[in-house]
Design a protein around this motif. Structure first.
Motif, PDB file in Angstrom:
ATOM      1  N   LYS A  24      -0.028  -4.352  -5.054  1.00 32.05           N
ATOM      2  CA  LYS A  24      -1.151  -3.664  -5.721  1.00 32.05           C
ATOM      3  C   LYS A  24      -2.062  -4.710  -6.338  1.00 32.05           C
ATOM      4  O   LYS A  24      -1.653  -5.507  -7.166  1.00 32.05           O
ATOM      5  CB  LYS A  24      -0.621  -2.716  -6.799  1.00 32.05           C
ATOM      6  CG  LYS A  24      -1.719  -1.857  -7.416  1.00 32.05           C
ATOM      7  CD  LYS A  24      -1.144  -0.856  -8.399  1.00 32.05           C
ATOM      8  CE  LYS A  24      -2.244   0.012  -8.998  1.00 32.05           C
ATOM      9  NZ  LYS A  24      -1.715   0.987  -9.962  1.00 32.05           N
ATOM     10  N   GLN A 112       1.224   1.768   3.338  1.00 29.88           N
ATOM     11  CA  GLN A 112       1.116   1.674   1.887  1.00 29.88           C
ATOM     12  C   GLN A 112      -0.321   1.909   1.418  1.00 29.88           C
ATOM     13  O   GLN A 112      -0.553   2.561   0.402  1.00 29.88           O
ATOM     14  CB  GLN A 112       1.600   0.303   1.427  1.00 29.88           C
ATOM     15  CG  GLN A 112       3.101   0.089   1.587  1.00 29.88           C
ATOM     16  CD  GLN A 112       3.509  -1.326   1.229  1.00 29.88           C
ATOM     17  OE1 GLN A 112       2.680  -2.218   1.117  1.00 29.88           O
ATOM     18  NE2 GLN A 112       4.799  -1.537   1.054  1.00 29.88           N
ATOM     19  N   SER A 113      -1.292   1.370   2.168  1.00 26.18           N
ATOM     20  CA  SER A 113      -2.696   1.540   1.793  1.00 26.18           C
ATOM     21  C   SER A 113      -3.115   3.000   1.877  1.00 26.18           C
ATOM     22  O   SER A 113      -3.814   3.508   0.979  1.00 26.18           O
ATOM     23  CB  SER A 113      -3.575   0.681   2.704  1.00 26.18           C
ATOM     24  OG  SER A 113      -4.933   0.819   2.376  1.00 26.18           O
ATOM     25  N   ARG A 116      -1.608   4.789  -1.008  1.00 29.15           N
ATOM     26  CA  ARG A 116      -2.300   4.441  -2.259  1.00 29.15           C
ATOM     27  C   ARG A 116      -3.615   5.222  -2.386  1.00 29.15           C
ATOM     28  O   ARG A 116      -3.963   5.715  -3.451  1.00 29.15           O
ATOM     29  CB  ARG A 116      -2.555   2.936  -2.294  1.00 29.15           C
ATOM     30  CG  ARG A 116      -3.007   2.408  -3.644  1.00 29.15           C
ATOM     31  CD  ARG A 116      -3.241   0.915  -3.605  1.00 29.15           C
ATOM     32  NE  ARG A 116      -2.036   0.203  -3.228  1.00 29.15           N
ATOM     33  CZ  ARG A 116      -1.939  -0.579  -2.158  1.00 29.15           C
ATOM     34  NH1 ARG A 116      -2.979  -0.744  -1.373  1.00 29.15           N
ATOM     35  NH2 ARG A 116      -0.815  -1.207  -1.889  1.00 29.15           N
ATOM     36  N   GLU A 120      -4.759   7.960  -5.196  1.00 25.27           N
ATOM     37  CA  GLU A 120      -5.986   7.876  -5.982  1.00 25.27           C
ATOM     38  C   GLU A 120      -6.801   9.163  -5.877  1.00 25.27           C
ATOM     39  O   GLU A 120      -7.396   9.613  -6.866  1.00 25.27           O
ATOM     40  CB  GLU A 120      -6.818   6.687  -5.498  1.00 25.27           C
ATOM     41  CG  GLU A 120      -6.209   5.332  -5.836  1.00 25.27           C
ATOM     42  CD  GLU A 120      -7.048   4.188  -5.303  1.00 25.27           C
ATOM     43  OE1 GLU A 120      -8.091   4.472  -4.669  1.00 25.27           O
ATOM     44  OE2 GLU A 120      -6.668   3.027  -5.519  1.00 25.27           O
TER      45      GLU A 120
END
Length: 251
Positions: A24, A112-113, A116, A120
């Motif tokens: 992160k 993972q992106s 994430r 958000e």
């Protein structure tokens, strides 16, 4: 072909970039962008190197560098929805960067992106809902509160939900299109591979048949040559006997 020193350094830096991308990052993180810039320069030098790797390996290297560049550009977008949409179009590498990886690190970073970005978006939605609720509670509910203000709040909340729903629908549609495109590419690759294997089998059978014909022809040639030599030797031997009989040695 042995791996050159330049390629070894490129692989090490690429592995480091993938490791940083999986973490992160905050707004002050600058190393990844600098490292990716250095990767691009090393990739250009690697393509010009006399001991450059095979075209397939170079293509995968280029794919991984482009993925990291796209990841950095997606992180600079203002809204989580735009980031999530940009992540859908990124194409990670297909092979592990280092031998210790069981799954390509770029694929793990991609997953993972996307997770994430989804988090958000969820956080933004919850924050908006919480803001709306606090705003509604701060308004005194009495006779002076007009119906127009309540309608405006409800309409704003409804518009926000519609916008988020449209964004999610667009993301799902893009993901479906990308999946279908990937399936078509894989299907075409499988068909090409099958045709190549079939052609290779046919060529092998033809080569085997021609080899057998050549072997039989060689055997026939050797047999004819052997018989010819036997005839010549026999004729010579008989001629010598006749010569000795007809012309005895003078005393």
């Amino acid at each position: 072909m042995a791996t050159s020193r330049l390629e070894i350094n490129f692989i090490r830096l690429l592995s480091r970039c993938e490791s940083l991308a999986s973490e992160k990052r905050n707004e002050t993180e600058w190393r990844l962008e600098k490292y990716v810039g250095a990767l691009e320069e090393m990739l250009v030098a690697l393509k010009k190197s006399p001991s450059k790797p095979t075209p397939e390996i170079l293509t995968d290297y280029n794919r991984k560098v482009d993925f990291l560049k796209g990841l950095l550009e997606a992180d600079k977008l203002p809204s989580p929805a735009e980031k999530s949409l940009a992540n859908q179009f990124l194409a990670p590498g297909r092979t592990p960067t280092i031998s210790s990886e069981r799954t390509p690190a770029s694929k793990t970073v991609h997953i993972q992106s996307k997770a994430r970005c989804a988090g958000e978006m969820r956080k933004e939605l919850m924050s908006s809902l919480d803001t709306d609720l606090r705003h509604r509670k701060s308004i005194p509910v009495d006779e002076r509160q007009s119906a127009a203000e309540l309608d405006a709040i409800l309409q704003h909340h409804h518009n926000l939900q519609e916008k988020l729903a449209d964004d999610m629908l667009n993301l799902a549609r893009n993901l479906k299109n990308n999946t279908l495109a990937a399936q078509n590419i894989i299907k075409q690759d499988n068909q090409t591979l099958t045709q190549s294997m079939r052609q290779a089998d046919m060529n092998f059978e033809k080569l085997k048949t021609e080899s057998e014909r050549l072997e039989q022809h060689a055997k026939k040639s050797v047999n004819w040559f052997l018989w010819l030599m036997l005839i010549v030797v026999s004729f010579t031997f008989i001629s010598m006997i006749l010569f000795i009989r007809l012309f005895p040695r003078l005393r």
